[in-house]
Design a protein around this motif. Structure first.
Motif: not given
Lengths: 111, 111
Positions: B15, B82, B85, B111
């Motif tokens: 991230e 995130p 994804s 993360a």
């Protein structure tokens, strides 16, 4: 604005049963229409496309057929489902030389 | 070309880092390219496109680069989050009616 509707979202059907998936487009006329199938963890496989009412091009010979009875309606059918027909079915529309807009998909499980 | 039967390659990214997704296309006559993002259980969504008369195009946090000499397309995502994804597909316009999709890349953001 243009919208595309695809239903149902999920479907569980027994082997040998018929299938009918419907896709409709709003807010545009004379779109190109497409049916794709996506197996789990795989890419997009083009099944059928249509450039006008009653005009259907088949990309992969198989147990499925498609029809376009109206300008903005595209139907995917089967007379007798096979286990191998399970997958995620996507409808899409486009105009020439433009990108596709996809529907939300139908998850078909044949049991 | 289409990716039937192929497992999708994967990319894992931290991230906040930048992501680069690559795609090789097949048709030197293709004049229009698109990147799509597909989240689990949903239809692919348009991210960004580029015409063959350009070699770079920027959107919000995304950049597409086109190298026609080696028939290579890439998507760069800045400061990956995130929500990025997903599976990413490149597509090339091979004629007026059809897009040809690449194999797809699964991006996982750590993360």
């Amino acid at each position: 604005s243009q919208t595309i509707h695809q239903w149902p979202a999920t479907l569980v059907q027994p082997v040998g049963s018929p299938l009918s998936l419907e896709c409709t487009v709003e807010g545009t006329s004379n779109p190109n229409l497409y049916w794709y199938r996506q197996a789990a963890g795989r890419g997009l496989q083009l099944l059928f496309y249509s450039v006008g009412i009653g005009q259907i091009s088949s990309e992969v010979p198989q147990n499925l057929s498609a029809s376009r009875p109206q300008d903005r309606q595209f139907i995917l059918s089967s007379k007798k489902l096979l286990l191998s027909d399970s997958g995620f079915y996507l409808c899409a529309w486009s105009h020439r030389t433009a990108g596709y807009t996809f529907g939300s998909g139908t998850r078909l499980t044949v049991v | 070309g289409e990716s039937v039967g192929l497992h999708l390659p994967t990319l894992s990214v931290q991230e906040g880092d930048n992501s680069i997704i690559n795609c090789a296309y097949s048709n030197s006559a293709s004049d229009y390219f698109i990147w799509y993002k597909q989240e689990s259980g949903k239809g692919p969504q348009f991210i960004i496109d580029i015409r063959s008369n350009m070699d770079k195009r920027q959107g919000q946090r995304v950049t597409v680069l086109l190298n026609k000499t080696v028939k290579h397309l890439s998507l760069q995502i800045a400061a990956t989050q995130p929500g990025d994804s997903a599976v990413y597909f490149c597509a090339e316009n091979t004629n007026d009616y059809k897009l040809s999709f690449g194999a797809g890349t699964t991006v996982t953001v750590r993360a």
